[in-house]
Design an enzyme around this catalytic site. Structure first.
Site, mmCIF file in Angstrom:
data_model
loop_
_atom_site.group_PDB
_atom_site.id
_atom_site.type_symbol
_atom_site.label_atom_id
_atom_site.label_comp_id
_atom_site.label_asym_id
_atom_site.label_seq_id
_atom_site.Cartn_x
_atom_site.Cartn_y
_atom_site.Cartn_z
ATOM 1 N N LYS A 1 -9.584 9.047 -1.882
ATOM 2 C CA LYS A 1 -8.656 8.941 -3.009
ATOM 3 C C LYS A 1 -8.849 7.637 -3.786
ATOM 4 O O LYS A 1 -8.376 7.516 -4.916
ATOM 5 C CB LYS A 1 -7.209 9.068 -2.542
ATOM 6 C CG LYS A 1 -6.655 7.925 -1.721
ATOM 7 C CD LYS A 1 -5.226 8.202 -1.306
ATOM 8 C CE LYS A 1 -4.637 7.085 -0.472
ATOM 9 N NZ LYS A 1 -4.521 5.800 -1.204
ATOM 10 N N ASP A 2 -9.560 6.670 -3.204
ATOM 11 C CA ASP A 2 -9.832 5.410 -3.906
ATOM 12 C C ASP A 2 -11.127 5.460 -4.711
ATOM 13 O O ASP A 2 -11.405 4.556 -5.494
ATOM 14 C CB ASP A 2 -9.946 4.256 -2.897
ATOM 15 C CG ASP A 2 -8.635 3.947 -2.199
ATOM 16 O OD1 ASP A 2 -7.579 4.220 -2.799
ATOM 17 O OD2 ASP A 2 -8.671 3.447 -1.066
ATOM 18 N N ARG A 24 2.201 7.720 -8.572
ATOM 19 C CA ARG A 24 2.403 9.136 -8.234
ATOM 20 C C ARG A 24 3.571 9.298 -7.257
ATOM 21 O O ARG A 24 4.448 10.141 -7.443
ATOM 22 C CB ARG A 24 1.123 9.712 -7.610
ATOM 23 C CG ARG A 24 1.293 11.123 -7.034
ATOM 24 C CD ARG A 24 0.126 11.510 -6.149
ATOM 25 N NE ARG A 24 -0.027 10.610 -5.017
ATOM 26 C CZ ARG A 24 0.660 10.721 -3.879
ATOM 27 N NH1 ARG A 24 1.538 11.684 -3.724
ATOM 28 N NH2 ARG A 24 0.469 9.873 -2.887
ATOM 29 N N ARG A 25 3.570 8.483 -6.204
ATOM 30 C CA ARG A 25 4.663 8.564 -5.229
ATOM 31 C C ARG A 25 5.985 8.168 -5.868
ATOM 32 O O ARG A 25 7.011 8.830 -5.665
ATOM 33 C CB ARG A 25 4.362 7.659 -4.030
ATOM 34 C CG ARG A 25 3.240 8.173 -3.147
ATOM 35 C CD ARG A 25 2.969 7.220 -1.986
ATOM 36 N NE ARG A 25 1.868 7.720 -1.165
ATOM 37 C CZ ARG A 25 0.901 6.965 -0.658
ATOM 38 N NH1 ARG A 25 0.887 5.667 -0.903
ATOM 39 N NH2 ARG A 25 -0.045 7.498 0.086
ATOM 40 N N ARG A 81 2.433 -3.912 -2.335
ATOM 41 C CA ARG A 81 1.058 -3.749 -1.934
ATOM 42 C C ARG A 81 0.845 -4.476 -0.620
ATOM 43 O O ARG A 81 1.760 -5.094 -0.078
ATOM 44 C CB ARG A 81 0.078 -4.208 -2.999
ATOM 45 C CG ARG A 81 0.069 -5.697 -3.270
ATOM 46 C CD ARG A 81 -1.233 -6.127 -3.917
ATOM 47 N NE ARG A 81 -2.361 -5.843 -3.049
ATOM 48 C CZ ARG A 81 -3.611 -6.247 -3.290
ATOM 49 N NH1 ARG A 81 -3.885 -6.937 -4.395
ATOM 50 N NH2 ARG A 81 -4.592 -5.961 -2.456
ATOM 51 N N ARG A 132 3.360 -3.514 4.498
ATOM 52 C CA ARG A 132 4.274 -2.611 3.798
ATOM 53 C C ARG A 132 5.420 -2.185 4.695
ATOM 54 O O ARG A 132 6.575 -2.126 4.253
ATOM 55 C CB ARG A 132 3.501 -1.396 3.279
ATOM 56 C CG ARG A 132 2.472 -1.768 2.224
ATOM 57 C CD ARG A 132 1.825 -0.571 1.574
ATOM 58 N NE ARG A 132 0.697 -0.977 0.740
ATOM 59 C CZ ARG A 132 0.317 -0.342 -0.355
ATOM 60 N NH1 ARG A 132 0.948 0.735 -0.759
ATOM 61 N NH2 ARG A 132 -0.713 -0.778 -1.057
ATOM 62 N N CYS A 135 -6.013 6.059 -10.494
ATOM 63 C CA CYS A 135 -4.936 5.847 -9.524
ATOM 64 C C CYS A 135 -3.643 5.368 -10.179
ATOM 65 O O CYS A 135 -2.575 5.436 -9.579
ATOM 66 C CB CYS A 135 -5.371 4.833 -8.477
ATOM 67 S SG CYS A 135 -6.800 5.356 -7.509
#
Length: 306
Positions: free
Chosen positions: A83-84, A130-131, A148, A154, A241
């Protein structure tokens, strides 16, 4: 035979790379090949720049340094969180393997409350637009704030003023920390990021077939088809992203079903699209889904139109 596997030095990156290394060694052993894979730590801009990654991630901040090291022959293969990775293939590298995918879901981590049980005004931390957008779509009374750092950092936010953080279940699982998840969010309600839970292994095209063919044997057809559809859709939308774009494809009995969602950052407007067809036509399904979403106004949502 010894191979150098380039990886970021973070705990999650080295864990993921270590998994690929062990699988590669095991597959080689089954073919009677004595192979040893060592991890080589590569530092990326994202590891030294403590600012927000939104925008930076659009250029594949965690990918470029690894690719440079591979092209400079500082390592023989590299592992990315898919996804990165930028959606455009690298012209000088080969995506040799996409191993079987981990859990695609997002994980809500709290001190006990589920998403439904969080009080109005609760602070939810995430580094993903997105989240954040989808959390607000489900609970517009919550406050989403950017964070981040690595997984431990986190999760530490839960003891530093945050009521919840949202992370990828795959990362927690690979680190043996899935018990830190209070709730695994339904991918129908919280559609994952394109490629979430999947890894990509890149090599140079001139890699020795003696081990490159072993690596290619780790490729999982269903996973590659699914992420190809998801990432092709993302490519058509020209979204990175930093855009609240979600996609999740599944393959059952040779049929691929792609569910895509584009949400505005406030979570007040969303476009959903579902497409099905032969898994062998994954890229075409992704393209058609992306064009359909553009025709329905996805560009305006990605641009932040409320």
């Amino acid at each position: 035979m010894k191979l150098r596997l380039g990886t970021r030095a973070s705990e999650l990156a080295t864990t993921q790379s270590g998994m690929v290394a062990r699988d590669l060694e095991r597959a080689a052993s089954e073919r009677g090949i004595d192979l040893e894979v060592e991890l080589v730590h590569i530092t990326s801009e994202g590891d030294v720049n403590r600012a927000s990654l939104v925008g930076l991630s659009q250029t594949g901040v965690f990918v470029n340094a690894l690719r440079d090291a591979l092209l400079a022959d500082e390592c023989d293969l590299i592992v990315h969180s898919l996804k990165d990775m930028p959606v455009e293939p690298h012209p000088e590298l080969d995506l040799a393997a996409v191993p079987e995918r981990e859990d695609v879901r997002d994980a809500l981590c709290t001190l006990g409350a589920t998403l439904e049980e969080l009080p109005a005004g609760a602070r939810v931390g995430t580094g993903s637009p997105r989240r954040g957008a989808q959390v607000l779509a489900l609970r517009p009374d919550l406050v989403v704030e950017g964070i981040r750092g690595n997984v431990g950092t986190r999760l530490g936010k839960l003891h530093d003023g945050f009521d919840a953080v949202v992370l990828a279940a795959a990362g927690l699982s690979r680190l043996g920390r899935l018990d830190d998840a209070t709730e695994l969010l339904d991918p129908q309600a919280m559609v994952p990021a394109p490629g979430q839970g999947a890894l990509g292994v890149e090599i140079r095209p001139d890699a020795d077939p003696a081990w490159a063919d072993v690596l290619r044997s780790l490729d999982d057809f269903a996973t590659r088809a699914a992420v190809t559809a998801e990432r092709t859709m993302l490519q058509i939308l020209e979204a990175g992203c930093a855009a609240p774009v979600a996609a999740y494809a599944t393959v059952v009995d040779g049929t691929l079903t792609l569910r895509a969602r584009v949400v505005n950052t406030a979570g007040t407007l969303a476009l959903n699209e579902t497409t099905s067809g032969p898994a062998a036509q994954a890229a075409a399904l992704g393209r058609s889904t992306g064009h359909t979403l553009l025709g329905r106004g996805a560009a305006r949502l990605m641009g932040g139109t409320k």
